[in-house]
Design a protein around this motif. Structure first.
Motif, PDB file in Angstrom:
ATOM      1  N   ARG A   1       1.261  -1.449  -0.030  1.00 26.95           N
ATOM      2  CA  ARG A   1       0.113  -0.079  -0.382  1.00 26.95           C
ATOM      3  C   ARG A   1       1.179   1.221   0.163  1.00 26.95           C
ATOM      4  NH1 ARG A   1      -5.145   1.111   1.065  1.00 26.95           N
ATOM      5  NH2 ARG A   1      -5.513   3.319   1.496  1.00 26.95           N
TER       6      ARG A   1
ATOM      7  N   GLY B   1       3.033   6.629  -2.944  1.00 30.01           N
ATOM      8  CA  GLY B   1       3.080   6.293  -4.013  1.00 30.01           C
ATOM      9  C   GLY B   1       3.468   6.459  -5.450  1.00 30.01           C
TER      10      GLY B   1
ATOM     11  N   ASP C   1       0.372   4.547   5.679  1.00 32.69           N
ATOM     12  CA  ASP C   1      -0.526   4.950   4.668  1.00 32.69           C
ATOM     13  C   ASP C   1      -1.500   4.491   5.287  1.00 32.69           C
ATOM     14  OD1 ASP C   1       1.064   6.301   3.482  1.00 32.69           O
ATOM     15  OD2 ASP C   1       2.001   5.141   1.878  1.00 32.69           O
TER      16      ASP C   1
ATOM     17  N   ASN D   1       0.430   5.702  -0.458  1.00 30.91           N
ATOM     18  CA  ASN D   1      -0.800   6.743  -0.579  1.00 30.91           C
ATOM     19  C   ASN D   1      -0.185   8.085  -1.024  1.00 30.91           C
ATOM     20  OD1 ASN D   1      -2.961   5.145   0.819  1.00 30.91           O
ATOM     21  ND2 ASN D   1      -2.696   5.860   2.300  1.00 30.91           N
ATOM     22  N   GLY D   2      -0.924   8.428  -1.852  1.00 33.02           N
ATOM     23  CA  GLY D   2      -0.185  10.437  -2.492  1.00 33.02           C
ATOM     24  C   GLY D   2       1.165  10.543  -2.774  1.00 33.02           C
TER      25      GLY D   2
ATOM     26  N   THR E   1      -5.139   6.546   6.345  1.00 29.36           N
ATOM     27  CA  THR E   1      -6.412   6.287   5.380  1.00 29.36           C
ATOM     28  C   THR E   1      -7.396   5.860   6.092  1.00 29.36           C
ATOM     29  OG1 THR E   1      -5.538   5.755   3.105  1.00 29.36           O
ATOM     30  CG2 THR E   1      -7.976   5.350   3.708  1.00 29.36           C
TER      31      THR E   1
ATOM     32  N   GLN F   1       1.514  -0.174 -10.794  1.00 27.86           N
ATOM     33  CA  GLN F   1       0.239   0.106  -9.764  1.00 27.86           C
ATOM     34  C   GLN F   1      -0.378  -1.242  -9.888  1.00 27.86           C
ATOM     35  OE1 GLN F   1      -2.071   3.275 -10.201  1.00 27.86           O
ATOM     36  NE2 GLN F   1      -2.753   3.188  -8.106  1.00 27.86           N
TER      37      GLN F   1
ATOM     38  N   PRO G   1      -4.536   1.524  -4.190  1.00 28.52           N
ATOM     39  CA  PRO G   1      -2.891   2.247  -3.878  1.00 28.52           C
ATOM     40  C   PRO G   1      -2.214   1.251  -3.436  1.00 28.52           C
ATOM     41  CG  PRO G   1      -5.296   2.426  -2.440  1.00 28.52           C
ATOM     42  CD  PRO G   1      -5.464   1.192  -3.089  1.00 28.52           C
ATOM     43  N   TYR G   2      -1.552  -0.038  -4.349  1.00 25.19           N
ATOM     44  CA  TYR G   2      -0.246  -0.973  -4.215  1.00 25.19           C
ATOM     45  C   TYR G   2       0.140  -1.081  -5.617  1.00 25.19           C
ATOM     46  CZ  TYR G   2      -4.111  -2.241  -0.680  1.00 25.19           C
ATOM     47  OH  TYR G   2      -4.642  -2.299   0.713  1.00 25.19           O
TER      48      TYR G   2
END
Length: 121
Positions: free
Chosen positions: A50, A56, A104, A52-53, A108, A66, A79-80
């Protein structure tokens, strides 16, 4: 999306230093959970963490693909991001990635209403 038993065992060994990790079969693959939060997944003998933002985006810019499964004819972006190949041989790197993924996932989870949160200690 299924991963081999040998690959799953290898990932469990790599994550031995990450506290409270559980691997569960789901949707033809496997989810990796810590304290009730999904931090990674296994699909087709590949490991995705995972992110995020900005994290990632940084992984994507470094070449991490992704995770984009196709369900009922529709491709979804999740989001992985694929772990670097060297992480599969380096427990320290794998555990660092797992810790960042947990951070992350916590962010979330905290953005959800209290009744929808999944984090459990």
């Amino acid at each position: 999306m299924k991963s081999s038993p040998e690959f799953i065992a290898h990932i469990k060994d790599l994550l031995a230093e990450t506290p409270s990790v559980r691997v569960r079969a789901m949707f033809g693959g496997h989810g990796i959970f810590r304290e009730g939060l999904m931090i990674a997944l296994l699909a087709d003998d590949l490991l995705y963490f995972r992110a995020n933002g900005a994290r990632g985006e940084a992984l994507r810019l470094k070449g991490s693909a992704q995770f984009r499964p196709t369900v009922r004819g529709r491709t979804m972006a999740m989001p992985y991001y694929r772990a670097p190949d060297d992480a599969l041989e380096d427990p320290e790197l794998t555990n660092d990635l797992a810790q960042a993924a947990f951070a992350d996932a916590l962010v979330t989870d905290q953005q959800k209403p209290p009744s929808k949160r999944k984090h459990r200690v």
